[in-house]
Every structure is written in structure tokens, then in C-alpha cells.
Design a protein around this motif. Structure first.
Motif, PDB file in Angstrom:
ATOM      1  N   PRO A  23       0.807  -1.227   0.000  1.00  0.00           N
ATOM      2  CA  PRO A  23       0.000   0.000   0.000  1.00  0.00           C
ATOM      3  C   PRO A  23       0.840   1.277   0.000  1.00  0.00           C
ATOM      4  N   HIS A  24       0.203   2.360  -0.423  1.00  0.00           N
ATOM      5  CA  HIS A  24       0.872   3.653  -0.427  1.00  0.00           C
ATOM      6  C   HIS A  24       0.955   4.202   1.007  1.00  0.00           C
ATOM      7  N   PRO A  25       1.744   5.228   1.230  1.00  0.00           N
ATOM      8  CA  PRO A  25       2.009   5.711   2.587  1.00  0.00           C
ATOM      9  C   PRO A  25       0.781   6.143   3.387  1.00  0.00           C
ATOM     10  N   LYS A  26      -0.275   6.579   2.754  1.00  0.00           N
ATOM     11  CA  LYS A  26      -1.446   7.031   3.500  1.00  0.00           C
ATOM     12  C   LYS A  26      -2.231   5.874   4.119  1.00  0.00           C
ATOM     13  N   MET A  27      -1.994   4.670   3.656  1.00  0.00           N
ATOM     14  CA  MET A  27      -2.712   3.519   4.193  1.00  0.00           C
ATOM     15  C   MET A  27      -1.877   2.839   5.268  1.00  0.00           C
ATOM     16  N   PRO A  28      -2.550   2.325   6.303  1.00  0.00           N
ATOM     17  CA  PRO A  28      -1.805   1.543   7.301  1.00  0.00           C
ATOM     18  C   PRO A  28      -1.220   0.290   6.657  1.00  0.00           C
ATOM     19  N   ASN A  29      -0.186  -0.230   7.241  1.00  0.00           N
ATOM     20  CA  ASN A  29       0.448  -1.433   6.718  1.00  0.00           C
ATOM     21  C   ASN A  29      -0.220  -2.659   7.335  1.00  0.00           C
ATOM     22  N   PHE A  30      -1.187  -3.218   6.632  1.00  0.00           N
ATOM     23  CA  PHE A  30      -1.853  -4.423   7.095  1.00  0.00           C
ATOM     24  C   PHE A  30      -1.120  -5.632   6.533  1.00  0.00           C
ATOM     25  N   PRO A  31      -0.857  -6.604   7.351  1.00  0.00           N
ATOM     26  CA  PRO A  31      -0.128  -7.786   6.880  1.00  0.00           C
ATOM     27  C   PRO A  31      -1.057  -8.758   6.141  1.00  0.00           C
ATOM     28  N   LEU A  32      -1.462  -8.401   4.933  1.00  0.00           N
ATOM     29  CA  LEU A  32      -2.359  -9.255   4.149  1.00  0.00           C
ATOM     30  C   LEU A  32      -1.561 -10.299   3.384  1.00  0.00           C
ATOM     31  N   SER A  33      -2.093 -11.494   3.343  1.00  0.00           N
ATOM     32  CA  SER A  33      -1.511 -12.519   2.488  1.00  0.00           C
ATOM     33  C   SER A  33      -1.970 -12.262   1.053  1.00  0.00           C
ATOM     34  N   ARG A  34      -1.379 -12.954   0.108  1.00  0.00           N
ATOM     35  CA  ARG A  34      -1.804 -12.820  -1.291  1.00  0.00           C
ATOM     36  C   ARG A  34      -3.264 -13.218  -1.440  1.00  0.00           C
ATOM     37  N   ALA A  35      -3.665 -14.281  -0.774  1.00  0.00           N
ATOM     38  CA  ALA A  35      -5.057 -14.747  -0.861  1.00  0.00           C
ATOM     39  C   ALA A  35      -6.013 -13.719  -0.266  1.00  0.00           C
ATOM     40  N   GLU A  36      -5.639 -13.110   0.848  1.00  0.00           N
ATOM     41  CA  GLU A  36      -6.499 -12.095   1.457  1.00  0.00           C
ATOM     42  C   GLU A  36      -6.613 -10.863   0.569  1.00  0.00           C
ATOM     43  N   ALA A  37      -5.515 -10.432  -0.030  1.00  0.00           N
ATOM     44  CA  ALA A  37      -5.547  -9.289  -0.952  1.00  0.00           C
ATOM     45  C   ALA A  37      -6.444  -9.605  -2.145  1.00  0.00           C
ATOM     46  N   ALA A  38      -6.343 -10.820  -2.672  1.00  0.00           N
ATOM     47  CA  ALA A  38      -7.201 -11.228  -3.793  1.00  0.00           C
ATOM     48  C   ALA A  38      -8.664 -11.271  -3.369  1.00  0.00           C
ATOM     49  N   ASP A  39      -8.932 -11.716  -2.144  1.00  0.00           N
ATOM     50  CA  ASP A  39     -10.308 -11.769  -1.653  1.00  0.00           C
ATOM     51  C   ASP A  39     -10.901 -10.367  -1.540  1.00  0.00           C
ATOM     52  N   ILE A  40     -10.141  -9.428  -0.992  1.00  0.00           N
ATOM     53  CA  ILE A  40     -10.636  -8.049  -0.870  1.00  0.00           C
ATOM     54  C   ILE A  40     -10.835  -7.436  -2.250  1.00  0.00           C
ATOM     55  N   ALA A  41      -9.903  -7.658  -3.160  1.00  0.00           N
ATOM     56  CA  ALA A  41     -10.035  -7.131  -4.524  1.00  0.00           C
ATOM     57  C   ALA A  41     -11.262  -7.732  -5.214  1.00  0.00           C
ATOM     58  N   ALA A  42     -11.513  -9.024  -5.005  1.00  0.00           N
ATOM     59  CA  ALA A  42     -12.691  -9.664  -5.592  1.00  0.00           C
ATOM     60  C   ALA A  42     -13.970  -9.069  -4.998  1.00  0.00           C
ATOM     61  N   TYR A  43     -13.962  -8.784  -3.703  1.00  0.00           N
ATOM     62  CA  TYR A  43     -15.134  -8.156  -3.094  1.00  0.00           C
ATOM     63  C   TYR A  43     -15.390  -6.781  -3.692  1.00  0.00           C
ATOM     64  N   ILE A  44     -14.337  -5.970  -3.803  1.00  0.00           N
ATOM     65  CA  ILE A  44     -14.505  -4.633  -4.376  1.00  0.00           C
ATOM     66  C   ILE A  44     -14.994  -4.743  -5.817  1.00  0.00           C
ATOM     67  N   ALA A  45     -14.451  -5.673  -6.578  1.00  0.00           N
ATOM     68  CA  ALA A  45     -14.897  -5.873  -7.964  1.00  0.00           C
ATOM     69  C   ALA A  45     -16.364  -6.259  -8.025  1.00  0.00           C
ATOM     70  N   SER A  46     -16.850  -6.985  -7.028  1.00  0.00           N
ATOM     71  CA  SER A  46     -18.261  -7.386  -7.021  1.00  0.00           C
ATOM     72  C   SER A  46     -19.201  -6.199  -6.839  1.00  0.00           C
ATOM     73  N   LEU A  47     -18.668  -5.070  -6.390  1.00  0.00           N
ATOM     74  CA  LEU A  47     -19.471  -3.858  -6.189  1.00  0.00           C
ATOM     75  C   LEU A  47     -19.614  -3.034  -7.456  1.00  0.00           C
TER      76      LEU A  47
END
Length: 102
Positions: free
Chosen positions: A76-100
Motif C-alpha cells: 500500500p501507499h504511505p497514506k494507508m496503514p500497513n496491514f499484513p495481508l496474504s496474497r489470498a487475502e488481498a485477492a479476496d478483498i479485490a474480488a469483493y470490491i470488484a463485485s461492487l
């Protein structure tokens, strides 16, 4: 059909197999836990930071890409907190956003 395509696309980009394809429902749960303090992640949400885009507005951007978003979430860019997401979790969040995207 569209959701399946999104899930398979995210899976292929992130190097997962279709059996481990991105899970938009899990992404929604993760978004509520990690992202809702700043972003509006669901339409029923009533509070978020004023200066950050809602997930629905991110999904509707003309240049939106589930792949780019998943990679962005991993670094993430500097304005976002550094969340320790796995690749699968990042893909899951991206898939959720895409569903919107509507």
C-alpha cells in the motif's frame, strides 16, 4: 458468471489455483475488519473518513483492475496503514470490491 470471471482472473494473476480462487465473501469480512474504519465498505455503513473513497466508487473507476488492486493491497501507499495481508487475502478483498462494480 461475471463474479466467476473476476474470481478466476484474480486467482490467475496472484498465482493461486481455481480451487483456491479469490473469495469475495471472505473479502467482505476482511474489509469490514481492516478497512471500514476509513472506507465505506458496504452500502449500509454509516461512518468512515471523509477524505477516502468508498469501495463502490473504487470499483466504478474507469481504470479499475482487480489485479492492480490486489497488488496495491500487498504494497500500500504511505497514506494507508500497513496491514499484513496474504496474497489470498488481498485477492479476496479485490474480488469483493470488484463485485461492487455496477
Amino acid at each position: 458468471m461475471r463474479r466467476s470471471w473476476i474470481l478466476l482472473t484474480a486467482a490467475s494473476i496472484l498465482g493461486t489455483t481455481p480451487a483456491l480462487a479469490a473469495d469475495a465473501d471472505h473479502g467482505a469480512d476482511l474489509a469490514e475488519r481492516w478497512c471500514a474504519s476509513c472506507h465505506v465498505v458496504r452500502s449500509a455503513q454509516t461512518q468512515a473518513s471523509a477524505d477516502v473513497p468508498s469501495f463502490a466508487s473504487i470499483a466504478r473507476r474507469p481504470d479499475f483492475s482487480v489485479e492492480k488492486l490486489a497488488f496495491f493491497l500487498l504494497d500500500p501507499h504511505p497514506k494507508m496503514p500497513n496491514f499484513p495481508l496474504s496474497r489470498a487475502e488481498a485477492a479476496d478483498i479485490a474480488a469483493y470490491i470488484a463485485s461492487l462494480r455496477r
